[in-house]
Motif scaffolding. Structure first.
Motif, PDB file in Angstrom:
ATOM      1  N   LEU A  88       0.850  -1.184   0.000  1.00  0.00           N
ATOM      2  CA  LEU A  88       0.000   0.000   0.000  1.00  0.00           C
ATOM      3  C   LEU A  88       0.891   1.241   0.000  1.00  0.00           C
ATOM      4  CD1 LEU A  88      -2.572  -1.109   2.741  1.00  0.00           C
ATOM      5  CD2 LEU A  88      -2.500  -1.689   0.306  1.00  0.00           C
ATOM      6  N   GLY A  89       0.813   2.045  -1.086  1.00  0.00           N
ATOM      7  CA  GLY A  89       1.671   3.215  -1.192  1.00  0.00           C
ATOM      8  C   GLY A  89       3.112   2.816  -1.355  1.00  0.00           C
ATOM      9  N   ALA A  90       3.416   2.193  -2.488  1.00  0.00           N
ATOM     10  CA  ALA A  90       4.697   1.506  -2.654  1.00  0.00           C
ATOM     11  C   ALA A  90       5.896   2.431  -2.830  1.00  0.00           C
ATOM     12  CB  ALA A  90       4.610   0.552  -3.847  1.00  0.00           C
ATOM     13  N   GLY A  91       5.689   3.684  -3.212  1.00  0.00           N
ATOM     14  CA  GLY A  91       6.836   4.574  -3.413  1.00  0.00           C
ATOM     15  C   GLY A  91       7.708   4.104  -4.564  1.00  0.00           C
ATOM     16  N   ASP A  92       9.041   4.243  -4.410  1.00  0.00           N
ATOM     17  CA  ASP A  92       9.945   3.924  -5.528  1.00  0.00           C
ATOM     18  C   ASP A  92      10.396   2.462  -5.540  1.00  0.00           C
ATOM     19  OD1 ASP A  92      11.801   3.766  -3.486  1.00  0.00           O
ATOM     20  OD2 ASP A  92      12.949   5.526  -4.108  1.00  0.00           O
ATOM     21  N   GLY A  93      10.011   1.674  -4.545  1.00  0.00           N
ATOM     22  CA  GLY A  93      10.270   0.241  -4.578  1.00  0.00           C
ATOM     23  C   GLY A  93      11.584  -0.211  -3.982  1.00  0.00           C
ATOM     24  N   HIS A  94      12.405   0.699  -3.423  1.00  0.00           N
ATOM     25  CA  HIS A  94      13.698   0.272  -2.885  1.00  0.00           C
ATOM     26  C   HIS A  94      13.525  -0.662  -1.676  1.00  0.00           C
ATOM     27  CE1 HIS A  94      15.558   3.565  -5.282  1.00  0.00           C
ATOM     28  NE2 HIS A  94      16.545   2.698  -5.321  1.00  0.00           N
ATOM     29  N   LYS A  95      12.589  -0.325  -0.784  1.00  0.00           N
ATOM     30  CA  LYS A  95      12.353  -1.195   0.371  1.00  0.00           C
ATOM     31  C   LYS A  95      11.613  -2.464  -0.045  1.00  0.00           C
ATOM     32  CE  LYS A  95      10.773   2.343   2.778  1.00  0.00           C
ATOM     33  NZ  LYS A  95      10.251   3.227   3.833  1.00  0.00           N
ATOM     34  N   SER A  96      10.681  -2.320  -0.983  1.00  0.00           N
ATOM     35  CA  SER A  96       9.960  -3.500  -1.493  1.00  0.00           C
ATOM     36  C   SER A  96      10.944  -4.522  -2.028  1.00  0.00           C
ATOM     37  CB  SER A  96       8.996  -3.102  -2.617  1.00  0.00           C
ATOM     38  OG  SER A  96       8.366  -1.882  -2.369  1.00  0.00           O
ATOM     39  N   LYS A  97      11.964  -4.034  -2.748  1.00  0.00           N
ATOM     40  CA  LYS A  97      12.934  -4.930  -3.388  1.00  0.00           C
ATOM     41  C   LYS A  97      13.685  -5.766  -2.345  1.00  0.00           C
ATOM     42  CE  LYS A  97      16.548  -4.983  -6.948  1.00  0.00           C
ATOM     43  NZ  LYS A  97      17.399  -5.981  -6.284  1.00  0.00           N
ATOM     44  N   LEU A  98      14.032  -5.155  -1.216  1.00  0.00           N
ATOM     45  CA  LEU A  98      14.716  -5.901  -0.164  1.00  0.00           C
ATOM     46  C   LEU A  98      13.871  -7.074   0.315  1.00  0.00           C
ATOM     47  CD1 LEU A  98      16.216  -3.090   2.113  1.00  0.00           C
ATOM     48  CD2 LEU A  98      17.481  -4.655   0.634  1.00  0.00           C
ATOM     49  N   ILE A  99      12.587  -6.824   0.511  1.00  0.00           N
ATOM     50  CA  ILE A  99      11.688  -7.870   1.000  1.00  0.00           C
ATOM     51  C   ILE A  99      11.495  -8.944  -0.065  1.00  0.00           C
ATOM     52  CG2 ILE A  99       9.309  -8.343   1.715  1.00  0.00           C
ATOM     53  CD1 ILE A  99       9.360  -5.487   2.983  1.00  0.00           C
ATOM     54  N   ILE A 100      11.222  -8.514  -1.288  1.00  0.00           N
ATOM     55  CA  ILE A 100      11.011  -9.457  -2.385  1.00  0.00           C
ATOM     56  C   ILE A 100      12.245 -10.328  -2.587  1.00  0.00           C
ATOM     57  CG2 ILE A 100      10.706  -9.613  -4.890  1.00  0.00           C
ATOM     58  CD1 ILE A 100       8.902  -7.071  -4.611  1.00  0.00           C
ATOM     59  N   ASP A 101      13.424  -9.707  -2.578  1.00  0.00           N
ATOM     60  CA  ASP A 101      14.668 -10.465  -2.778  1.00  0.00           C
ATOM     61  C   ASP A 101      14.875 -11.515  -1.688  1.00  0.00           C
ATOM     62  OD1 ASP A 101      15.224  -9.101  -5.088  1.00  0.00           O
ATOM     63  OD2 ASP A 101      16.765  -7.806  -4.228  1.00  0.00           O
ATOM     64  N   SER A 102      14.436 -11.224  -0.472  1.00  0.00           N
ATOM     65  CA  SER A 102      14.571 -12.193   0.616  1.00  0.00           C
ATOM     66  C   SER A 102      13.714 -13.430   0.360  1.00  0.00           C
ATOM     67  CB  SER A 102      14.170 -11.552   1.946  1.00  0.00           C
ATOM     68  OG  SER A 102      15.060 -10.504   2.279  1.00  0.00           O
ATOM     69  N   PHE A 103      12.520 -13.226  -0.162  1.00  0.00           N
ATOM     70  CA  PHE A 103      11.658 -14.361  -0.495  1.00  0.00           C
ATOM     71  C   PHE A 103      12.220 -15.132  -1.688  1.00  0.00           C
ATOM     72  CE2 PHE A 103       8.637 -12.118   2.154  1.00  0.00           C
ATOM     73  CZ  PHE A 103       7.925 -13.148   2.760  1.00  0.00           C
ATOM     74  N   LEU A 104      12.697 -14.410  -2.700  1.00  0.00           N
ATOM     75  CA  LEU A 104      13.260 -15.082  -3.871  1.00  0.00           C
ATOM     76  C   LEU A 104      14.481 -15.913  -3.497  1.00  0.00           C
ATOM     77  CD1 LEU A 104      13.021 -12.196  -6.533  1.00  0.00           C
ATOM     78  CD2 LEU A 104      11.474 -14.145  -6.263  1.00  0.00           C
ATOM     79  N   ALA A 105      15.279 -15.394  -2.545  1.00  0.00           N
ATOM     80  CA  ALA A 105      16.506 -16.091  -2.138  1.00  0.00           C
ATOM     81  C   ALA A 105      16.222 -17.439  -1.487  1.00  0.00           C
ATOM     82  CB  ALA A 105      17.320 -15.209  -1.186  1.00  0.00           C
ATOM     83  N   GLN A 106      15.061 -17.580  -0.860  1.00  0.00           N
ATOM     84  CA  GLN A 106      14.726 -18.867  -0.244  1.00  0.00           C
ATOM     85  C   GLN A 106      13.883 -19.741  -1.185  1.00  0.00           C
ATOM     86  OE1 GLN A 106      12.483 -18.305   3.400  1.00  0.00           O
ATOM     87  NE2 GLN A 106      10.536 -18.201   2.307  1.00  0.00           N
ATOM     88  N   GLY A 107      13.730 -19.295  -2.450  1.00  0.00           N
ATOM     89  CA  GLY A 107      13.053 -20.102  -3.449  1.00  0.00           C
ATOM     90  C   GLY A 107      11.562 -19.896  -3.557  1.00  0.00           C
ATOM     91  N   THR A 108      11.029 -18.868  -2.902  1.00  0.00           N
ATOM     92  CA  THR A 108       9.600 -18.568  -2.960  1.00  0.00           C
ATOM     93  C   THR A 108       9.258 -17.829  -4.251  1.00  0.00           C
ATOM     94  OG1 THR A 108       9.479 -18.401  -0.550  1.00  0.00           O
ATOM     95  CG2 THR A 108       7.696 -17.378  -1.796  1.00  0.00           C
ATOM     96  N   LYS A 109       8.189 -18.248  -4.901  1.00  0.00           N
ATOM     97  CA  LYS A 109       7.686 -17.494  -6.049  1.00  0.00           C
ATOM     98  C   LYS A 109       6.866 -16.322  -5.524  1.00  0.00           C
ATOM     99  CE  LYS A 109       5.030 -17.737 -10.324  1.00  0.00           C
ATOM    100  NZ  LYS A 109       4.214 -18.579 -11.248  1.00  0.00           N
TER     101      LYS A 109
END
Length: 328
Positions: A88-109
Motif C-alpha cells: 500500500l503506497g509503494a513509493g519507488d520500490g527500494h524497500k519493497s525490493k529488499l523484501i522481495i529479494d529475501s523471499f526469492l533467495a529462499q526459493g519462494t515465487k
C-alpha cells in the motif's frame, strides 16, 4: 511491469469534487485545515521521495537497515512456496525490493501487487524491479482498499501486505484502529501484514527530521497550495506563506502547519469564494503520530492480529511489525 488502473473517469471526477468540498470545509473552519491526504499528487509524491533520501530524515534509512538485517528472517517466518505481496503506497520500490529479494533467495515465487493512487509513483517503482520467472509484478493504480478488494478473487495464495514508512502515523488514534480493522476484513485467516511504526524518541531528532535543512519539507507542504492553484483555480502566493512543524509531546505527534505571513485574501475560482487569512494565522496540514511499543502491542490485540515478530534497529527508532490475521 503490467499496470492496471482502477480509477475510472467518474472516480477522477468524484476525487476532484471531494477535494473541492474538503477545501471549502477546511478553509471555513476554525482553525483552518487541509487533509494531509491531498499532499500526494504527482509533484508531492516526487518531493516526498527526495525527502526520504535526505540526511536529516532518519525514517527511510532506518527502516531500510531493518529490512536489510531481518529480510531473511521475515521470509523464513512466513515460509511459503508462493506468496502474493501487496504493498500500500509503494513509493519507488527500494524497500519493497529488499523484501522481495529475501523471499526469492529462499526459493519462494512472488506475485507483487504494488497499490498506489499515483500512476507516476508506479512508474518510479517499475524502474527498480525486474520481472523474472520467480517474480511477477502487477501494479494497481487505486486507493488502498479498492485495490485490495480487487485482488480477492485473483489468487488463493497466502498474502503479505506491506504498509511501510510510518504511513500508519498519518492517521489519528481512532482512524488507526479503523484502518487496521478494514485491513483485517480485507484479508483471510493466516495472511500477514508488515507495518512500519515510528517510535517515540528525542524531540530534537523528530523536529530536525520534519524541518530538513534542504527545505524539502517546506516545498512539500507548500506544494499543497500549488495544487489548489492548479486544480481549483486558487491564487495562493507562495512567498506569503511559510511551513512550520514541531513535535507535540501531549499528542504524541509531529504537527505541520502553513502560516500566513500577511493579512491577505485568497480567491478560489472553483468555489467562487475568497478566504481571509490573518497575519500569522496557522492552517493545520498534518499530525504524524509516533508510537510506544506498548501502544503497538495493544493495537494488534484490539484489531484481530497476532504478533509474529517485531523487527527494530539498534537505536530503537523504528519498528517493522509482522502480524498474522486471526479469524475464528
Amino acid at each position: 511491469m503490467k499496470i492496471t488502473n482502477l480509477i475510472e473517469v467518474d472516480q477522477f471526477t468524484q476525487n476532484r469534487e471531494a477535494f473541492t468540498t474538503d477545501v471549502l470545509m477546511g478553509l471555513s473552519s476554525e482553525p483552518k485545515t487541509i487533509s494531509a491526504k491531498y499532499f500526494y499528487d504527482d509533484a508531492g509524491s516526487e518531493l516526498f521521495q527526495k525527502i526520504s533520501q535526505h540526511q536529516d530524515y532518519y525514517l527511510t534509512k532506518t527502516e531500510f537497515s531493518i529490512l536489510e538485517q531481518f529480510g531473511a528472517s521475515l521470509a523464513a517466518t512466513i515460509n511459503e512456496a508462493e506468496i502474493d505481496i501487496l504493498e500500500l503506497g509503494a513509493g519507488d520500490g527500494h524497500k519493497s525490493k529488499l523484501i522481495i529479494d529475501s523471499f526469492l533467495a529462499q526459493g519462494t515465487k512472488v506475485n507483487f501487487y504494488p497499490i498506489d493512487i499515483s500512476e507516476k509513483a508506479m512508474g518510479l517503482l517499475g524502474a527498480n524491479l525486474t520481472v523474472s520467472e520467480q517474480l511477477n509484478i502487477h501494479g494497481i493504480v487505486a486507493d488502498y482498499f479498492h485495490g485490495l478488494n480487487s485482488l480477492k478473487t485473483i489468487s488463493s495464495n497466502k498474502k503479505l501486505v506491506l504498509f511501510l514508512g510510518s504511513n500508519i502515523g498519518n492517521f489519528n488514534r481512532a482512524q488507526t484502529q479503523e484502518f487496521l480493522k478494514k485491513l483485517w476484513l480485507s484479508l483471510n485467516a493466516n495472511d500477514h501484514v508488515l507495518i512500519g511504526y515510528d517510535l517515540k524518541k528525542d524531540t530534537d531528532i523528530l523536529n530536525k527530521a520534519y524541518n530538513d535543512s534542504g527545505g524539502l519539507t517546506t516545498a512539500f507542504n507548500l506544494n499543497l497550495l500549488k495544487r489548489m492553484n492548479a486544480e481549483l483555480g486558487a491564487d495562493f502566493e507562495m512567498d506569503k506563506f511559510k511551513h512550520y512543524g514541531f513535535y507535540n509531546p501531549s499528542l504524541g505527534a509531529m504537527e505541520s502547519y502553513i502560516i500566513s505571513l500577511h493579512d491577505q485574501d485568497v480567491y478560489i475560482a472553483a468555489l467562487e469564494k475568497s478566504f481571509h487569512f490573518e497575519k500569522f494565522e496557522a492552517m493545520h496540514l498534518e499530525s504524524s503520530f509516533k508510537f510506544s511499543e506498548s501502544e503497538i502491542h495493544a493495537l494488534a490485540s484490539q484489531t484481530g492480529f497476532k504478533i509474529e515478530a517485531h523487527f527494530t534497529d539498534v537505536q530503537n527508532f523504528f519498528v517493522d511489525a509482522l502480524w498474522q490475521v486471526q479469524k475464528s
